[in-house]
Design a protein around this motif. Structure first.
Motif, PDB file in Angstrom:
ATOM      1  N   GLY A 367       0.783  -1.231   0.000  1.00 26.76           N
ATOM      2  CA  GLY A 367       0.000   0.000   0.000  1.00 26.76           C
ATOM      3  C   GLY A 367       0.808   1.271   0.000  1.00 26.76           C
ATOM      4  N   SER A 368       2.103   1.178   0.309  1.00 23.57           N
ATOM      5  CA  SER A 368       2.973   2.348   0.276  1.00 23.57           C
ATOM      6  C   SER A 368       4.403   1.872   0.026  1.00 23.57           C
ATOM      7  N   LEU A 369       5.237   2.795  -0.432  1.00 20.91           N
ATOM      8  CA  LEU A 369       6.628   2.461  -0.745  1.00 20.91           C
ATOM      9  C   LEU A 369       7.497   2.866   0.428  1.00 20.91           C
ATOM     10  N   VAL A 370       7.637   1.924   1.356  1.00 14.03           N
ATOM     11  CA  VAL A 370       8.356   2.140   2.605  1.00 14.03           C
ATOM     12  C   VAL A 370       9.315   0.974   2.809  1.00 14.03           C
ATOM     13  N   ALA A 371      10.508   1.258   3.274  1.00 15.21           N
ATOM     14  CA  ALA A 371      11.488   0.199   3.512  1.00 15.21           C
ATOM     15  C   ALA A 371      10.909  -0.874   4.413  1.00 15.21           C
ATOM     16  N   GLY A 372      11.103  -2.120   4.009  1.00 16.57           N
ATOM     17  CA  GLY A 372      10.614  -3.260   4.768  1.00 16.57           C
ATOM     18  C   GLY A 372       9.350  -3.866   4.202  1.00 16.57           C
ATOM     19  N   LYS A 373       8.598  -3.090   3.423  1.00 16.73           N
ATOM     20  CA  LYS A 373       7.369  -3.621   2.840  1.00 16.73           C
ATOM     21  C   LYS A 373       7.669  -4.436   1.573  1.00 16.73           C
ATOM     22  N   SER A 374       6.677  -5.204   1.160  1.00 19.50           N
ATOM     23  CA  SER A 374       6.798  -5.950  -0.088  1.00 19.50           C
ATOM     24  C   SER A 374       6.934  -4.974  -1.257  1.00 19.50           C
ATOM     25  N   ALA A 375       7.698  -5.350  -2.237  1.00 15.84           N
ATOM     26  CA  ALA A 375       7.948  -4.490  -3.398  1.00 15.84           C
ATOM     27  C   ALA A 375       6.826  -4.652  -4.417  1.00 15.84           C
ATOM     28  N   ASP A 376       5.656  -4.122  -4.069  1.00 10.73           N
ATOM     29  CA  ASP A 376       4.496  -4.082  -4.960  1.00 10.73           C
ATOM     30  C   ASP A 376       4.384  -2.646  -5.458  1.00 10.73           C
ATOM     31  N   PHE A 377       4.813  -2.391  -6.692  1.00  5.61           N
ATOM     32  CA  PHE A 377       4.824  -1.024  -7.180  1.00  5.61           C
ATOM     33  C   PHE A 377       4.679  -0.996  -8.693  1.00  5.61           C
ATOM     34  N   ILE A 378       4.359   0.188  -9.214  1.00 10.15           N
ATOM     35  CA  ILE A 378       4.137   0.347 -10.651  1.00 10.15           C
ATOM     36  C   ILE A 378       4.863   1.589 -11.146  1.00 10.15           C
ATOM     37  N   ALA A 379       5.135   1.596 -12.451  1.00 11.31           N
ATOM     38  CA  ALA A 379       5.725   2.759 -13.109  1.00 11.31           C
ATOM     39  C   ALA A 379       4.696   3.343 -14.059  1.00 11.31           C
ATOM     40  N   VAL A 380       4.496   4.656 -13.961  1.00  8.74           N
ATOM     41  CA  VAL A 380       3.549   5.367 -14.812  1.00  8.74           C
ATOM     42  C   VAL A 380       4.328   6.313 -15.707  1.00  8.74           C
ATOM     43  N   GLN A 381       4.177   6.159 -17.011  1.00 15.09           N
ATOM     44  CA  GLN A 381       4.888   7.012 -17.969  1.00 15.09           C
ATOM     45  C   GLN A 381       4.190   8.368 -18.041  1.00 15.09           C
ATOM     46  N   MET A 382       4.953   9.438 -17.824  1.00 15.30           N
ATOM     47  CA  MET A 382       4.354  10.753 -17.603  1.00 15.30           C
ATOM     48  C   MET A 382       4.619  11.756 -18.727  1.00 15.30           C
ATOM     49  N   ASN A 383       5.147  11.315 -19.867  1.00 15.95           N
ATOM     50  CA  ASN A 383       5.527  12.278 -20.899  1.00 15.95           C
ATOM     51  C   ASN A 383       4.549  12.346 -22.068  1.00 15.95           C
ATOM     52  N   ALA A 384       3.309  11.884 -21.859  1.00 17.52           N
ATOM     53  CA  ALA A 384       2.301  11.956 -22.917  1.00 17.52           C
ATOM     54  C   ALA A 384       1.677  13.352 -22.972  1.00 17.52           C
ATOM     55  N   ALA A 385       1.030  13.652 -24.094  1.00 16.18           N
ATOM     56  CA  ALA A 385       0.419  14.970 -24.276  1.00 16.18           C
ATOM     57  C   ALA A 385      -0.614  15.260 -23.189  1.00 16.18           C
ATOM     58  N   HIS A 386      -1.415  14.246 -22.812  1.00 15.47           N
ATOM     59  CA  HIS A 386      -2.468  14.500 -21.825  1.00 15.47           C
ATOM     60  C   HIS A 386      -1.927  14.645 -20.409  1.00 15.47           C
ATOM     61  N   LEU A 387      -0.622  14.461 -20.239  1.00 16.09           N
ATOM     62  CA  LEU A 387      -0.002  14.616 -18.918  1.00 16.09           C
ATOM     63  C   LEU A 387       0.998  15.767 -18.880  1.00 16.09           C
ATOM     64  N   THR A 388       0.982  16.588 -19.912  1.00 10.48           N
ATOM     65  CA  THR A 388       1.936  17.684 -20.025  1.00 10.48           C
ATOM     66  C   THR A 388       1.208  19.017 -20.125  1.00 10.48           C
ATOM     67  N   PRO A 389       1.603  20.054 -19.371  1.00  7.95           N
ATOM     68  CA  PRO A 389       2.647  20.048 -18.339  1.00  7.95           C
ATOM     69  C   PRO A 389       2.137  19.452 -17.041  1.00  7.95           C
ATOM     70  N   CYS A 390       3.049  19.191 -16.121  1.00 11.02           N
ATOM     71  CA  CYS A 390       2.674  18.636 -14.817  1.00 11.02           C
ATOM     72  C   CYS A 390       3.160  19.569 -13.720  1.00 11.02           C
TER      73      CYS A 390
END
Length: 443
Positions: A367-390
């Motif tokens: 549920g969060s990215l904290v040391a000791g927790k399971s490595a359950d995480f995702i990468a979101v690509q942020m350079n698309a037109a609908h995400l620019t500018p941020c």
């Protein structure tokens, strides 16, 4: 954290443009890396320190991406992907009694559930969901498919008064459910919850047994509650009691209880939900589509109730898109409460990650990215037109990002999707099976 005088060998170092750890809420870490070893998060630390102190077997540099916790779908019916679009634009009881239940009676089997869950798993992983709380028949099939695909799952042990393809009655539901519970014990990616379907489909005797078994086995309870005004009115007409009051008197309410939908609540019931520590799984798009009502999210949060997000099944949504649910939930809460500040982006992101993990009793692990927790995480690509500018990354993740922006998914440090390519499922085969089921069901 590694000793500053030594270099520690680890499995993976991911260096993104930014990290949104979800804990503390609203924090965005620039120029940071995520260190992973043996399936767990070793550290979240500045890139320069990471390069100095860790010797990764694999390094992923993602300069156009944000890392965030995997999404937790706190309420779904995975196998119902095979019924997607079967009966749309109908109110709940008409949809259930005249369309969904007859279709299930005719077609649901273990094979149906295996293929339906596989289809749902493809959709979930592609959408950045790393954990699903699944309420459906043939829980053994859900456990089998999710376990093989590497998707974390709370497998529900369904209980209902009437016979189905899974069981003939309460005794068999309990026997089969406990057998599934025993079969997944020790699997770090799978756990179980009891799932009495709803107050109108489960009588007092089985509900008392659910509470007794849940206490004995130390597992949670997950139930549709106060989904529609009709449900509540019928209960009052038949028994003189609102369903919530009945559940309270039967002893079901507590910090291990996840109440789904909750669109019809009095102020007293909201206060009691907080007092008992009940979690609410909010499914805004399903509630909107079935015209079931509006969960009073702002009031629940103000009272101190933990709110999680779910998609419900694809037959009533019609997708398993938790990014879409975040956005809808945030917007709906503002409209219902009349406050533009209700359910802000950071709170919506919390509900889809740590809030969901907390509802399932898994918040110490995911549920969060904290040391000791399971490595359950995702990468979101942020350079698309609908995400620019941020200007505000957390806001973007809720109001602008779509599930198609997810490029990579890891569960317990294992890559399930890399650069939008699924690694644990044969998508072509899964889709072909789904088409076969459409032909069978349509005919």
């Amino acid at each position: 954290m590694a000793d500053p005088t030594t270099t520690q060998t680890i499995d993976l170092l991911v260096i993104p443009a930014a990290i949104v750890p979800a804990e503390p809420a609203g924090v965005v870490l620039q120029d940071h890396a995520l260190a992973v070893d043996a399936g767990r998060i070793v550290a979240v630390l500045p890139v320069a320190e990471a390069r100095l102190h860790y010797a990764p077997r694999e390094t992923r540099e993602l300069p156009q991406h944000a890392l965030m916790p995997g999404l937790v779908n706190a309420h779904t019916h995975l196998a119902m992907t095979l019924l997607r679009g079967l009966a749309d634009d109908l109110p709940l009881m008409d949809w259930l009694q005249n369309h969904v239940w007859p279709a299930e009676g005719q077609h649901v089997s273990r094979a149906f559930c295996v293929d339906g869950v596989r289809l749902a798993t493809v959709e979930s992983i592609r959408g950045g969901v790393t954990c699903a709380n699944d309420m459906y028949f043939f829980a053994d099939a859900t456990a089998e498919v999710c376990g093989a695909a590497g998707l974390r799952a709370a497998v529900n042990l369904i209980v209902i008064d009437f016979p189905t393809a899974w069981a003939a009655g309460p005794d068999e539901y309990f026997a089969k459910g406990i057998a599934v519970h025993d079969s997944v014990r020790g699997n770090p990616l799978l756990r179980t919850m009891f799932a009495p379907h709803a107050p109108y489909t489960v009588s007092d005797g089985p509900l008392r047994r659910v509470r007794a078994y849940a206490d004995e086995l130390g597992i949670g309870i997950h139930m549709h509650v106060h989904e529609t005004a009709f449900e509540v009115a019928e209960a009052v007409k038949q028994s003189g009691q609102r369903p919530w009051q009945r559940l309270k008197e039967l002893g079901l309410l507590g910090p291990d209880f996840v109440a789904v939908h909750m669109t019809q609540l009095s102020d007293e019931e909201i206060t009691e939900a907080a007092t008992y520590g009940v979690h609410v799984a909010h499914c805004p798009e399903s509630n909107l589509k079935l015209a079931s009502g509006f969960c009073p999210v702002a009031k629940l949060l103000d009272a101190g109730v933990n709110v999680a997000l779910g998609t419900d099944g694809a037959a009533s949504n019609n997708d398993l898109d938790l990014f879409g649910e975040m956005r809808t939930a945030a917007l709906l809460a503002k409209g219902v409460s009349g406050s533009a500040q209700a359910f802000p982006a950071a709170q919506a992101l919390h509900a889809a990650t740590l809030g969901g993990a907390r509802a399932l009793g898994w918040d110490a692990e995911i549920g969060s990215l904290v040391a000791g927790k399971s490595a359950d995480f995702i990468a979101v690509q942020m350079n698309a037109a609908h995400l620019t500018p941020c200007y505000n990354l957390v806001s973007h993740l809720v109001y602008a990002v779509g599930r198609g922006d997810v490029s990579d998914v890891w569960v317990a440090g294992r890559a399930l999707m890399r650069e939008r390519r699924l690694l644990t499922l044969d998508e072509t085969e899964v889709l072909a099976k789904a088409v076969e089921w459409r032909q069978r069901i349509r005919n």
